[in-house]
Design a protein around this motif. Structure first.
Motif, PDB file in Angstrom:
ATOM      1  N   LYS A 167    -113.301  33.491 -62.196  1.00  0.00           N
ATOM      2  CA  LYS A 167    -113.859  33.555 -63.543  1.00  0.00           C
ATOM      3  C   LYS A 167    -114.287  32.179 -64.038  1.00  0.00           C
ATOM      4  O   LYS A 167    -115.424  31.981 -64.442  1.00  0.00           O
ATOM      5  N   LEU A 168    -113.366  31.221 -64.036  1.00  0.00           N
ATOM      6  CA  LEU A 168    -113.646  29.898 -64.581  1.00  0.00           C
ATOM      7  C   LEU A 168    -114.253  28.975 -63.536  1.00  0.00           C
ATOM      8  O   LEU A 168    -114.193  29.243 -62.332  1.00  0.00           O
ATOM      9  N   THR A 169    -114.822  27.863 -64.000  1.00  0.00           N
ATOM     10  CA  THR A 169    -115.357  26.859 -63.082  1.00  0.00           C
ATOM     11  C   THR A 169    -114.279  26.371 -62.132  1.00  0.00           C
ATOM     12  O   THR A 169    -114.526  26.168 -60.932  1.00  0.00           O
ATOM     13  N   GLU A 170    -113.056  26.226 -62.641  1.00  0.00           N
ATOM     14  CA  GLU A 170    -111.940  25.804 -61.816  1.00  0.00           C
ATOM     15  C   GLU A 170    -111.681  26.801 -60.689  1.00  0.00           C
ATOM     16  O   GLU A 170    -111.367  26.409 -59.560  1.00  0.00           O
ATOM     17  N   ASP A 171    -111.856  28.084 -60.967  1.00  0.00           N
ATOM     18  CA  ASP A 171    -111.637  29.110 -59.950  1.00  0.00           C
ATOM     19  C   ASP A 171    -112.674  28.997 -58.834  1.00  0.00           C
ATOM     20  O   ASP A 171    -112.361  29.164 -57.652  1.00  0.00           O
ATOM     21  N   ILE A 172    -113.909  28.732 -59.218  1.00  0.00           N
ATOM     22  CA  ILE A 172    -114.975  28.607 -58.225  1.00  0.00           C
ATOM     23  C   ILE A 172    -114.728  27.380 -57.342  1.00  0.00           C
ATOM     24  O   ILE A 172    -114.910  27.428 -56.120  1.00  0.00           O
ATOM     25  N   GLU A 173    -114.272  26.292 -57.959  1.00  0.00           N
ATOM     26  CA  GLU A 173    -113.938  25.099 -57.182  1.00  0.00           C
ATOM     27  C   GLU A 173    -112.779  25.389 -56.233  1.00  0.00           C
ATOM     28  O   GLU A 173    -112.768  24.937 -55.078  1.00  0.00           O
ATOM     29  N   LEU A 174    -111.799  26.166 -56.703  1.00  0.00           N
ATOM     30  CA  LEU A 174    -110.675  26.544 -55.858  1.00  0.00           C
ATOM     31  C   LEU A 174    -111.159  27.400 -54.688  1.00  0.00           C
ATOM     32  O   LEU A 174    -110.725  27.206 -53.546  1.00  0.00           O
ATOM     33  N   ALA A 175    -112.056  28.346 -54.961  1.00  0.00           N
ATOM     34  CA  ALA A 175    -112.581  29.199 -53.899  1.00  0.00           C
ATOM     35  C   ALA A 175    -113.314  28.373 -52.849  1.00  0.00           C
ATOM     36  O   ALA A 175    -113.178  28.616 -51.639  1.00  0.00           O
ATOM     37  N   GLN A 176    -114.070  27.378 -53.289  1.00  0.00           N
ATOM     38  CA  GLN A 176    -114.775  26.514 -52.342  1.00  0.00           C
ATOM     39  C   GLN A 176    -113.783  25.713 -51.503  1.00  0.00           C
ATOM     40  O   GLN A 176    -113.963  25.554 -50.287  1.00  0.00           O
ATOM     41  N   TYR A 177    -112.723  25.247 -52.155  1.00  0.00           N
ATOM     42  CA  TYR A 177    -111.679  24.507 -51.438  1.00  0.00           C
ATOM     43  C   TYR A 177    -111.006  25.396 -50.390  1.00  0.00           C
ATOM     44  O   TYR A 177    -110.802  24.981 -49.238  1.00  0.00           O
ATOM     45  N   LEU A 178    -110.677  26.623 -50.763  1.00  0.00           N
ATOM     46  CA  LEU A 178    -110.037  27.540 -49.828  1.00  0.00           C
ATOM     47  C   LEU A 178    -110.979  27.934 -48.696  1.00  0.00           C
ATOM     48  O   LEU A 178    -110.557  28.097 -47.548  1.00  0.00           O
ATOM     49  N   LEU A 229    -101.858  27.008 -63.098  1.00  0.00           N
ATOM     50  CA  LEU A 229    -102.950  27.684 -62.413  1.00  0.00           C
ATOM     51  C   LEU A 229    -102.440  28.931 -61.697  1.00  0.00           C
ATOM     52  O   LEU A 229    -103.066  29.992 -61.738  1.00  0.00           O
ATOM     53  N   PHE A 230    -101.285  28.812 -61.052  1.00  0.00           N
ATOM     54  CA  PHE A 230    -100.671  29.949 -60.362  1.00  0.00           C
ATOM     55  C   PHE A 230    -100.404  31.091 -61.339  1.00  0.00           C
ATOM     56  O   PHE A 230    -100.751  32.246 -61.070  1.00  0.00           O
ATOM     57  N   VAL A 231     -99.795  30.764 -62.466  1.00  0.00           N
ATOM     58  CA  VAL A 231     -99.441  31.796 -63.451  1.00  0.00           C
ATOM     59  C   VAL A 231    -100.691  32.452 -64.027  1.00  0.00           C
ATOM     60  O   VAL A 231    -100.744  33.677 -64.208  1.00  0.00           O
ATOM     61  N   ARG A 232    -101.713  31.665 -64.319  1.00  0.00           N
ATOM     62  CA  ARG A 232    -102.945  32.235 -64.874  1.00  0.00           C
ATOM     63  C   ARG A 232    -103.605  33.192 -63.872  1.00  0.00           C
ATOM     64  O   ARG A 232    -104.019  34.299 -64.233  1.00  0.00           O
ATOM     65  N   LEU A 233    -103.704  32.765 -62.613  1.00  0.00           N
ATOM     66  CA  LEU A 233    -104.328  33.622 -61.605  1.00  0.00           C
ATOM     67  C   LEU A 233    -103.486  34.866 -61.342  1.00  0.00           C
ATOM     68  O   LEU A 233    -104.021  35.958 -61.120  1.00  0.00           O
ATOM     69  N   TYR A 237    -104.907  38.674 -61.934  1.00  0.00           N
ATOM     70  CA  TYR A 237    -105.003  39.669 -60.866  1.00  0.00           C
ATOM     71  C   TYR A 237    -104.095  40.869 -61.136  1.00  0.00           C
ATOM     72  O   TYR A 237    -104.478  42.011 -60.871  1.00  0.00           O
ATOM     73  N   VAL A 238    -102.907  40.629 -61.658  1.00  0.00           N
ATOM     74  CA  VAL A 238    -102.048  41.754 -62.006  1.00  0.00           C
ATOM     75  C   VAL A 238    -102.716  42.595 -63.098  1.00  0.00           C
ATOM     76  O   VAL A 238    -102.607  43.826 -63.101  1.00  0.00           O
ATOM     77  N   GLY A 239    -103.448  41.956 -63.998  1.00  0.00           N
ATOM     78  CA  GLY A 239    -104.219  42.699 -64.993  1.00  0.00           C
ATOM     79  C   GLY A 239    -105.283  43.570 -64.340  1.00  0.00           C
ATOM     80  O   GLY A 239    -105.513  44.708 -64.751  1.00  0.00           O
ATOM     81  N   ASP A 240    -105.946  43.032 -63.305  1.00  0.00           N
ATOM     82  CA  ASP A 240    -106.930  43.829 -62.572  1.00  0.00           C
ATOM     83  C   ASP A 240    -106.261  45.051 -61.934  1.00  0.00           C
ATOM     84  O   ASP A 240    -106.809  46.162 -61.939  1.00  0.00           O
ATOM     85  N   LYS A 268     -96.620  29.959 -69.857  1.00  0.00           N
ATOM     86  CA  LYS A 268     -97.673  29.338 -69.049  1.00  0.00           C
ATOM     87  C   LYS A 268     -98.914  30.201 -68.894  1.00  0.00           C
ATOM     88  O   LYS A 268     -99.692  30.044 -67.965  1.00  0.00           O
ATOM     89  N   GLY A 269     -99.104  31.132 -69.800  1.00  0.00           N
ATOM     90  CA  GLY A 269    -100.380  31.833 -69.869  1.00  0.00           C
ATOM     91  C   GLY A 269    -100.495  33.124 -69.099  1.00  0.00           C
ATOM     92  O   GLY A 269    -101.613  33.634 -68.931  1.00  0.00           O
ATOM     93  N   PHE A 270     -99.385  33.705 -68.631  1.00  0.00           N
ATOM     94  CA  PHE A 270     -99.482  34.957 -67.882  1.00  0.00           C
ATOM     95  C   PHE A 270    -100.082  36.062 -68.756  1.00  0.00           C
ATOM     96  O   PHE A 270    -101.036  36.740 -68.364  1.00  0.00           O
ATOM     97  N   GLU A 271     -99.519  36.252 -69.953  1.00  0.00           N
ATOM     98  CA  GLU A 271     -99.963  37.364 -70.801  1.00  0.00           C
ATOM     99  C   GLU A 271    -101.410  37.198 -71.240  1.00  0.00           C
ATOM    100  O   GLU A 271    -102.186  38.162 -71.232  1.00  0.00           O
ATOM    101  N   SER A 272    -101.817  35.990 -71.616  1.00  0.00           N
ATOM    102  CA  SER A 272    -103.193  35.794 -72.076  1.00  0.00           C
ATOM    103  C   SER A 272    -104.188  36.078 -70.958  1.00  0.00           C
ATOM    104  O   SER A 272    -105.263  36.656 -71.202  1.00  0.00           O
ATOM    105  N   ALA A 273    -103.854  35.708 -69.715  1.00  0.00           N
ATOM    106  CA  ALA A 273    -104.736  36.000 -68.582  1.00  0.00           C
ATOM    107  C   ALA A 273    -104.703  37.484 -68.247  1.00  0.00           C
ATOM    108  O   ALA A 273    -105.727  38.075 -67.878  1.00  0.00           O
ATOM    109  N   PHE A 274    -103.537  38.090 -68.394  1.00  0.00           N
ATOM    110  CA  PHE A 274    -103.362  39.519 -68.088  1.00  0.00           C
ATOM    111  C   PHE A 274    -104.233  40.386 -68.992  1.00  0.00           C
ATOM    112  O   PHE A 274    -104.879  41.335 -68.527  1.00  0.00           O
TER     113      PHE A 274
END
Length: 312
Positions: A167-178, A229-233, A237-240, A268-274
């Motif tokens: 979703k976020l720019t940070e996620d795309i950078e993470l995907a490129q890193y992985l 970052l772990f908690v947000r992701l 995903y658990v929300g998905d 650390k943002g689990f609920e807001s991301a969920f």
């Protein structure tokens, strides 16, 4: 239906194994023992070591960290194969079962002490409406749990191999890193023990990321930023998965990493991301989330399954 007088239950993971005896659906807590898999040539030798002098058994059920097909299990992280014939031979039991470890966690629902359930997102639990068990540890997976007139049904799943949502720019950078370091951007490559380590490496190499370790008890090899970052992701995903399965009976996070992160999720943002699901965000607040803090829940699930599904 009379309970099994005495049965063996085991939780066979990639690096360690827990074994216990049970009477009916109840664990005999003083019989629980833990083993390192590296100390044994295979599961047969491990169980023989445990069973020395244990007496006659009426049933046996083991849960395995890997897929189970046709009564045969292969561990994902270890070159061990387990089948029903071997289990009967080593235990002497005529009634045996082999479950995936997450399915065993599902069978434990309703048999876990309330004080062992940590409320991550408050709300009522309505098991008759279906639940979801999410395993976060050495790997990642999730299974739905359905209550039916024919009993509890928990279909197999391997959703940890699905692609990581971005979703976020940070996620795309993470995907490129992985993509560069792993080759496939799967959920399990981030939301697992090794995933936490990869997140630590990722954030430490980003120029804009401070190298910070706080006094908060972040799980091993984690930093404050990697944990956030772990908690947000995880929440995203658990929300998905919640949107996919509609588990109004409750969502249960389990596994060693879920237990370590459990007390940290709220801040650390689990609920807001969920709940961040666009037009469905208000509906997301209808789902309750608990973290299972009982490390022996898989053993309980094995005992429950054996007693309720195989004993006549």
């Amino acid at each position: 239906m009379m309970p099994f007088p005495l049965s063996l239950v085991a939780d066979i993971g990639g690096t360690s194994t827990s074994v216990a005896l049970a009477k009916g659906p109840e664990l005999l807590s003083d019989t629980i023992r833990h083993f390192q898999n590296a100390d044994f040539a295979g599961v047969e030798a491990l169980l023989q070591s445990y069973l020395s002098g244990a007496g006659d058994l009426d049933g046996a059920c083991v849960a395995v960290a890997g897929p189970v097909r046709g009564g045969v299990a292969n561990l994902t992280a270890l070159d061990w194969t387990i089948d029903e014939a071997m289990l009967k031979n080593v235990t002497g039991a005529t009634t045996v079962a082999i479950l995936n470890d997450l399915q065993a966690q599902g069978h434990a629902l309703g048999h876990i002490a309330p004080e062992k359930l940590l409320a991550v997102i408050p709300g009522p639990l309505r098991p008759e409406e279906g639940s979801l068990v999410v395993g976060v540890g050495c790997g990642f997976n999730a299974v739905p749990v359905y209550e039916t007139s024919a009993g509890r049904i928990i279909p197999p799943s391997e959703c940890g191999h699905a692609r990581l949502p971005l979703k976020l720019t940070e996620d795309i950078e993470l995907a490129q890193y992985l993509q560069e370091t792993v080759g496939y951007v799967a959920v399990e490559e981030v939301l697992s023990r090794r995933g936490l380590e990869r997140l630590g490496a990722f954030v430490s190499n980003r120029p804009s990321t401070p190298r910070l370790v706080t006094a908060v008890p972040i799980p091993k090899n984690g930093t404050e930023k990697a944990a956030q970052l772990f908690v947000r992701l995880l929440g995203a995903y658990v929300g998905d998965l919640a949107l996919t399965y509609s588990p109004f009976g409750g969502i249960y996070l389990c596994g060693k990493l879920a237990r370590e992160f459990g007390p940290l999720l709220e801040g650390k943002g689990f609920e807001s991301a969920f709940v961040d699901k666009g037009p469905f965000s208000l509906d997301m607040r209808r789902f309750a989330v608990r973290a299972i803090m009982d490390s022996d829940a898989i053993l309980t699930g094995c005992a429950v399954y054996l007693n309720e599904n195989l004993h006549t």
